[in-house]
Design a protein around this motif. Sequence first.
Motif, PDB file in Angstrom:
ATOM      1  N   SER A 159       0.846  -1.474   0.017  1.00  0.00           N
ATOM      2  CA  SER A 159      -0.059  -0.152  -0.036  1.00  0.00           C
ATOM      3  C   SER A 159       0.717   1.358  -0.087  1.00  0.00           C
ATOM      4  N   GLN A 170     -10.254  -0.063   2.419  1.00  0.00           N
ATOM      5  CA  GLN A 170     -11.223  -0.964   3.230  1.00  0.00           C
ATOM      6  C   GLN A 170     -10.527  -2.037   3.696  1.00  0.00           C
ATOM      7  N   ASN A 171      -9.452  -2.723   2.876  1.00  0.00           N
ATOM      8  CA  ASN A 171      -9.048  -3.873   3.111  1.00  0.00           C
ATOM      9  C   ASN A 171      -7.414  -3.617   3.040  1.00  0.00           C
ATOM     10  N   HIS A 172      -6.648  -3.851   4.188  1.00  0.00           N
ATOM     11  CA  HIS A 172      -5.235  -3.442   4.025  1.00  0.00           C
ATOM     12  C   HIS A 172      -4.507  -4.446   3.164  1.00  0.00           C
ATOM     13  N   VAL A 173      -4.841  -5.682   2.454  1.00  0.00           N
ATOM     14  CA  VAL A 173      -4.178  -6.658   1.742  1.00  0.00           C
ATOM     15  C   VAL A 173      -4.666  -6.269   0.273  1.00  0.00           C
ATOM     16  N   GLU A 174      -5.779  -5.066   0.055  1.00  0.00           N
ATOM     17  CA  GLU A 174      -6.080  -4.839  -1.312  1.00  0.00           C
ATOM     18  C   GLU A 174      -5.195  -4.701  -2.298  1.00  0.00           C
TER      19      GLU A 174
END
Length: 103
Positions: free
Chosen positions: A14, A46-50
């Motif tokens: 990210s 919203q999703n830290h592994v996106e």
Amino acid sequence: MADGNLGYAYVNGSTLYLWSRLIDSNGVASWSQRTIINLMNLLPIQNHVETIRVVGTVEGGDVVFVTMVLGIYEINVDSQRWKVLGKREDLDVVIPYMRFYNR
């Protein structure tokens, strides 16, 4: 880049990394890390592994386009302001038009 140097942008996890190619007084070129931007703190992720991908830039400017599940985002690197351009995350590339010529 806005200063006329060649630039390179990529995302790892990210984090957006920006590099610029500099030429010293002897004419020797080298790459220098210019900016690191934590996109988790900047975008509504919203999703830290996106998965986030760089899909385009503006030639001669400091604007980077990234895509993720929520959509396509334009990020101004200098001000670190962003805006949503669309809801499609399946684009591979964004090619912005900066000028039009009308006869």
